[in-house]
Enzyme design. Structure first.
Site, PDB file in Angstrom:
ATOM      1  N   LYS A   9      17.185   1.275 -82.014  1.00 55.41           N
ATOM      2  CA  LYS A   9      15.872   0.944 -81.452  1.00 55.41           C
ATOM      3  C   LYS A   9      14.861   2.069 -81.755  1.00 55.41           C
ATOM      4  O   LYS A   9      15.251   3.157 -82.214  1.00 55.41           O
ATOM      5  CB  LYS A   9      16.029   0.719 -79.945  1.00 55.41           C
ATOM      6  CG  LYS A   9      16.908  -0.507 -79.607  1.00 55.41           C
ATOM      7  CD  LYS A   9      17.148  -0.629 -78.105  1.00 55.41           C
ATOM      8  CE  LYS A   9      17.958  -1.868 -77.757  1.00 55.41           C
ATOM      9  NZ  LYS A   9      18.266  -1.941 -76.306  1.00 55.41           N
ATOM     10  N   TYR A  49      15.356 -11.550 -78.477  1.00 55.32           N
ATOM     11  CA  TYR A  49      15.752 -11.420 -77.067  1.00 55.32           C
ATOM     12  C   TYR A  49      15.474 -12.698 -76.266  1.00 55.32           C
ATOM     13  O   TYR A  49      15.259 -12.628 -75.060  1.00 55.32           O
ATOM     14  CB  TYR A  49      15.024 -10.233 -76.431  1.00 55.32           C
ATOM     15  CG  TYR A  49      15.680  -8.896 -76.739  1.00 55.32           C
ATOM     16  CD1 TYR A  49      17.001  -8.634 -76.377  1.00 55.32           C
ATOM     17  CD2 TYR A  49      14.982  -7.866 -77.370  1.00 55.32           C
ATOM     18  CE1 TYR A  49      17.607  -7.411 -76.648  1.00 55.32           C
ATOM     19  CE2 TYR A  49      15.587  -6.635 -77.641  1.00 55.32           C
ATOM     20  CZ  TYR A  49      16.894  -6.423 -77.273  1.00 55.32           C
ATOM     21  OH  TYR A  49      17.503  -5.208 -77.529  1.00 55.32           O
ATOM     22  N   PHE A  57      11.988  -7.409 -66.832  1.00 57.82           N
ATOM     23  CA  PHE A  57      11.766  -6.333 -67.805  1.00 57.82           C
ATOM     24  C   PHE A  57      11.465  -6.861 -69.214  1.00 57.82           C
ATOM     25  O   PHE A  57      11.320  -6.078 -70.156  1.00 57.82           O
ATOM     26  CB  PHE A  57      12.976  -5.388 -67.848  1.00 57.82           C
ATOM     27  CG  PHE A  57      14.286  -6.082 -68.155  1.00 57.82           C
ATOM     28  CD1 PHE A  57      14.660  -6.361 -69.459  1.00 57.82           C
ATOM     29  CD2 PHE A  57      15.150  -6.452 -67.124  1.00 57.82           C
ATOM     30  CE1 PHE A  57      15.850  -7.000 -69.743  1.00 57.82           C
ATOM     31  CE2 PHE A  57      16.353  -7.100 -67.401  1.00 57.82           C
ATOM     32  CZ  PHE A  57      16.697  -7.374 -68.721  1.00 57.82           C
ATOM     33  N   ARG A  85      30.556  -2.526 -79.144  1.00 60.95           N
ATOM     34  CA  ARG A  85      29.985  -2.460 -77.790  1.00 60.95           C
ATOM     35  C   ARG A  85      30.555  -1.264 -77.024  1.00 60.95           C
ATOM     36  O   ARG A  85      29.845  -0.592 -76.285  1.00 60.95           O
ATOM     37  CB  ARG A  85      30.273  -3.751 -77.018  1.00 60.95           C
ATOM     38  CG  ARG A  85      29.558  -4.966 -77.562  1.00 60.95           C
ATOM     39  CD  ARG A  85      28.113  -5.031 -77.171  1.00 60.95           C
ATOM     40  NE  ARG A  85      27.932  -5.355 -75.766  1.00 60.95           N
ATOM     41  CZ  ARG A  85      26.759  -5.639 -75.206  1.00 60.95           C
ATOM     42  NH1 ARG A  85      25.650  -5.633 -75.944  1.00 60.95           N
ATOM     43  NH2 ARG A  85      26.673  -5.923 -73.948  1.00 60.95           N
ATOM     44  N   THR A  91      25.160  -0.835 -70.870  1.00 57.97           N
ATOM     45  CA  THR A  91      23.711  -1.025 -71.038  1.00 57.97           C
ATOM     46  C   THR A  91      22.914   0.056 -70.316  1.00 57.97           C
ATOM     47  O   THR A  91      21.959   0.599 -70.862  1.00 57.97           O
ATOM     48  CB  THR A  91      23.306  -2.413 -70.475  1.00 57.97           C
ATOM     49  OG1 THR A  91      24.105  -3.405 -71.116  1.00 57.97           O
ATOM     50  CG2 THR A  91      21.834  -2.709 -70.714  1.00 57.97           C
ATOM     51  N   ARG A 102      25.247   5.667 -75.956  1.00 59.10           N
ATOM     52  CA  ARG A 102      24.304   5.743 -74.824  1.00 59.10           C
ATOM     53  C   ARG A 102      24.716   6.825 -73.832  1.00 59.10           C
ATOM     54  O   ARG A 102      23.860   7.492 -73.239  1.00 59.10           O
ATOM     55  CB  ARG A 102      24.222   4.383 -74.137  1.00 59.10           C
ATOM     56  CG  ARG A 102      23.480   3.334 -74.974  1.00 59.10           C
ATOM     57  CD  ARG A 102      23.728   1.953 -74.441  1.00 59.10           C
ATOM     58  NE  ARG A 102      22.942   0.914 -75.099  1.00 59.10           N
ATOM     59  CZ  ARG A 102      23.238  -0.379 -75.033  1.00 59.10           C
ATOM     60  NH1 ARG A 102      24.305  -0.781 -74.338  1.00 59.10           N
ATOM     61  NH2 ARG A 102      22.493  -1.261 -75.641  1.00 59.10           N
ATOM     62  N   ASN A 112      17.436   2.858 -74.264  1.00 54.21           N
ATOM     63  CA  ASN A 112      18.885   3.061 -74.445  1.00 54.21           C
ATOM     64  C   ASN A 112      19.343   3.047 -75.900  1.00 54.21           C
ATOM     65  O   ASN A 112      20.505   2.762 -76.200  1.00 54.21           O
ATOM     66  CB  ASN A 112      19.684   2.092 -73.566  1.00 54.21           C
ATOM     67  CG  ASN A 112      19.466   0.638 -73.933  1.00 54.21           C
ATOM     68  OD1 ASN A 112      18.669   0.332 -74.812  1.00 54.21           O
ATOM     69  ND2 ASN A 112      20.191  -0.245 -73.275  1.00 54.21           N
ATOM     70  N   HIS A 115      21.106  -1.378 -79.955  1.00 51.24           N
ATOM     71  CA  HIS A 115      21.528  -2.740 -79.599  1.00 51.24           C
ATOM     72  C   HIS A 115      22.783  -3.083 -80.394  1.00 51.24           C
ATOM     73  O   HIS A 115      22.895  -2.716 -81.559  1.00 51.24           O
ATOM     74  CB  HIS A 115      20.432  -3.749 -79.962  1.00 51.24           C
ATOM     75  CG  HIS A 115      20.938  -5.161 -80.056  1.00 51.24           C
ATOM     76  ND1 HIS A 115      21.078  -5.969 -78.954  1.00 51.24           N
ATOM     77  CD2 HIS A 115      21.390  -5.889 -81.118  1.00 51.24           C
ATOM     78  CE1 HIS A 115      21.578  -7.147 -79.345  1.00 51.24           C
ATOM     79  NE2 HIS A 115      21.772  -7.120 -80.657  1.00 51.24           N
ATOM     80  N   GLU A 126      22.336 -13.466 -84.763  1.00 51.01           N
ATOM     81  CA  GLU A 126      21.443 -12.327 -85.001  1.00 51.01           C
ATOM     82  C   GLU A 126      21.397 -11.957 -86.489  1.00 51.01           C
ATOM     83  O   GLU A 126      20.331 -11.629 -87.013  1.00 51.01           O
ATOM     84  CB  GLU A 126      21.894 -11.137 -84.149  1.00 51.01           C
ATOM     85  CG  GLU A 126      21.666 -11.380 -82.668  1.00 51.01           C
ATOM     86  CD  GLU A 126      22.337 -10.357 -81.754  1.00 51.01           C
ATOM     87  OE1 GLU A 126      22.128 -10.459 -80.531  1.00 51.01           O
ATOM     88  OE2 GLU A 126      23.079  -9.473 -82.238  1.00 51.01           O
TER      89      GLU A 126
HETATM   90  N1  LIG Z   1      16.769  -3.406 -65.745  1.00 51.49           N
HETATM   91  C1  LIG Z   1      16.268  -3.178 -66.949  1.00 51.49           C
HETATM   92  N2  LIG Z   1      15.117  -2.485 -67.091  1.00 51.49           N
HETATM   93  C2  LIG Z   1      14.588  -2.237 -68.307  1.00 51.49           C
HETATM   94  N3  LIG Z   1      15.169  -2.630 -69.473  1.00 51.49           N
HETATM   95  C3  LIG Z   1      16.319  -3.304 -69.361  1.00 51.49           C
HETATM   96  C4  LIG Z   1      16.940  -3.616 -68.120  1.00 51.49           C
HETATM   97  N4  LIG Z   1      18.083  -4.283 -68.368  1.00 51.49           N
HETATM   98  C5  LIG Z   1      18.166  -4.403 -69.698  1.00 51.49           C
HETATM   99  N5  LIG Z   1      17.114  -3.803 -70.296  1.00 51.49           N
HETATM  100  C6  LIG Z   1      16.848  -3.704 -71.734  1.00 51.49           C
HETATM  101  O1  LIG Z   1      17.129  -4.954 -72.321  1.00 51.49           O
HETATM  102  C7  LIG Z   1      18.130  -4.800 -73.303  1.00 51.49           C
HETATM  103  C8  LIG Z   1      18.950  -6.054 -73.336  1.00 51.49           C
HETATM  104  O2  LIG Z   1      19.614  -6.217 -72.108  1.00 51.49           O
HETATM  105  P1  LIG Z   1      21.059  -6.847 -72.048  1.00 51.49           P
HETATM  106  O3  LIG Z   1      21.308  -7.197 -70.633  1.00 51.49           O
HETATM  107  O4  LIG Z   1      21.190  -7.910 -73.109  1.00 51.49           O
HETATM  108  O5  LIG Z   1      21.960  -5.589 -72.385  1.00 51.49           O
HETATM  109  P2  LIG Z   1      22.776  -5.204 -73.675  1.00 51.49           P
HETATM  110  O6  LIG Z   1      23.385  -6.436 -74.286  1.00 51.49           O
HETATM  111  O7  LIG Z   1      23.689  -4.073 -73.369  1.00 51.49           O
HETATM  112  O8  LIG Z   1      21.655  -4.599 -74.577  1.00 51.49           O
HETATM  113  P3  LIG Z   1      21.316  -4.929 -76.078  1.00 51.49           P
HETATM  114  O9  LIG Z   1      21.120  -6.438 -76.146  1.00 51.49           O
HETATM  115  O10 LIG Z   1      20.039  -4.146 -76.348  1.00 51.49           O
HETATM  116  O11 LIG Z   1      22.502  -4.450 -76.857  1.00 51.49           O
HETATM  117  C9  LIG Z   1      18.883  -3.542 -72.876  1.00 51.49           C
HETATM  118  O12 LIG Z   1      19.569  -2.918 -73.924  1.00 51.49           O
HETATM  119  C10 LIG Z   1      17.747  -2.683 -72.382  1.00 51.49           C
HETATM  120  O13 LIG Z   1      17.046  -2.092 -73.495  1.00 51.49           O
END
Ligand SMILES: Nc1ncnc2c1ncn2[C@@H]1O[C@H](COP(=O)(O)OP(=O)(O)OP(=O)(O)O)[C@@H](O)[C@H]1O
Length: 148
Positions: A9, A49, A57, A85, A91, A102, A112, A115, A126
């Site tokens: 990111k 997304y 968020f 993962r 996350t 992370r 974070n 992705h 994707e």
């Molecule tokens: N509570 C939150 N506040 C702010 N940003 C969030 C929050 N939860 C998730 N995100 C953001 O949205 C992204 C996608 O959330 P998701 O729940 O799909 O987690 P993830 O699958 O671990 O992450 P990613 O899809 O980025 O790999 C997270 O990586 C983070 O950047």
């Protein structure tokens, strides 16, 4: 063999973590199949997304991932989705174990660093979105040193 979509990111790029992250995947034994460096548009981020549309968020997330260039990659290997993962960590960086990307490099869930696809099915989706022209097929000469 299994493929995963991994994206560094904008914060990971700005903080100079590209080499470190690619190195971790290479040293693990996963094989790079595609890579590009680009800044994505709002509509593309919303598509990537789309499952999170409606989350509180969501708008901030779209703003964050469009705020600078990202590194989009496809990595290949047995179990690369699940293991990838694990290498990323949870996350929320506060829950990410030390030794994960992370866990080692992030503090805030909204910054974070990386992705990774959460299932083989979402990886396929994707990869098709990010690499519509397909990926480079090649066989690493390291194969027999990584797999029995
Ligand atoms: N509570 C939150 N506040 C702010 N940003 C969030 C929050 N939860 C998730 N995100 C953001 O949205 C992204 C996608 O959330 P998701 O729940 O799909 O987690 P993830 O699958 O671990 O992450 P990613 O899809 O980025 O790999 C997270 O990586 C983070 O950047």
């Amino acid at each position: 063999m299994e493929l995963s979509f991994i994206m560094i990111k904008p914060d990971g790029v700005q903080r100079g973590l590209v080499g470190e992250i690619i190195s971790r995947f290479e040293r693990k034994g996963f094989i790079l199949k595609a890579l590009k460096f680009l800044q994505i548009e709002k509509s593309f981020a919303e598509k990537h997304y789309e499952d999170l549309a409606g989350k509180p968020f969501f708008d901030g997330l779209v703003e964050y991932v469009t705020s600078g260039p990202v590194v989009a990659m496809v990595w290949c290997g047995n179990g690369v989705v699940l293991t990838g993962r694990k290498m990323l960590g949870a996350t929320k960086p506060a829950d990410s174990a030390p030794g994960t990307i992370r866990g080692d490099f992030a503090v805030d869930v909204g910054r974070n660093v990386i992705h990774g696809s959460d299932s083989v099915e979402s990886a396929q989706k994707e990869i098709a979105l990010w690499f519509p022209d397909g990926i480079t097929e090649w066989r690493s000469s390291l194969h027999s040193w990584i797999y029995e």
